[in-house]
Design a protein around this motif. Sequence first.
Motif, short mmCIF file in Angstrom:
data_model
loop_
_atom_site.label_atom_id
_atom_site.label_comp_id
_atom_site.label_asym_id
_atom_site.label_seq_id
_atom_site.Cartn_x
_atom_site.Cartn_y
_atom_site.Cartn_z
N LEU A 7 4.45 -7.45 4.09
CA LEU A 7 3.64 -8.63 3.78
C LEU A 7 4.51 -9.88 3.66
O LEU A 7 4.11 -10.96 4.10
CB LEU A 7 2.85 -8.40 2.49
N THR A 52 -4.08 -17.70 3.79
CA THR A 52 -3.49 -16.42 4.17
C THR A 52 -2.65 -15.85 3.03
O THR A 52 -2.65 -14.63 2.80
CB THR A 52 -2.63 -16.58 5.44
N LEU A 89 -3.27 -12.17 1.60
CA LEU A 89 -2.23 -11.15 1.56
C LEU A 89 -1.97 -10.68 0.13
O LEU A 89 -1.69 -9.50 -0.10
CB LEU A 89 -0.94 -11.66 2.19
N TYR A 97 -2.37 -6.82 -1.15
CA TYR A 97 -1.37 -6.09 -1.94
C TYR A 97 -2.00 -5.53 -3.22
O TYR A 97 -1.80 -4.37 -3.57
CB TYR A 97 -0.18 -6.98 -2.30
#
Length: 107
Positions: free
Chosen positions: A34, A78, A82, A86
Amino acid sequence: MDGQSHGMEPHERILRSPRFQELIRRRSAFAWTLSAIMLGLYFGFVLLVAFAKDLMAVRIGGGVTSLGILLGLGIIATAFVLTGVYVARANSRFDDLTRSLQEEVTR
């Protein structure tokens, strides 16, 4: 088994556990993936700002908003997405591994 089994403290048993090693390996690999995605997006944006100024200055619609502004907002969005990805994985797969590790150590 009590916490002193095999002459090891509970934290030593956790650190030596194959399940703990697997948890650390999976979590680290996912976090690095990531992070690489986010860094790639940031560097790509910076490169566009540096080398494609005309493209970034293109106006969207009839207003004053440029493509650069929209791409910048997209990068911020974004980052949130992300982070959510996670957290979702941490609350599912990583928590499952943690629970199985706790069961293993308390036996």
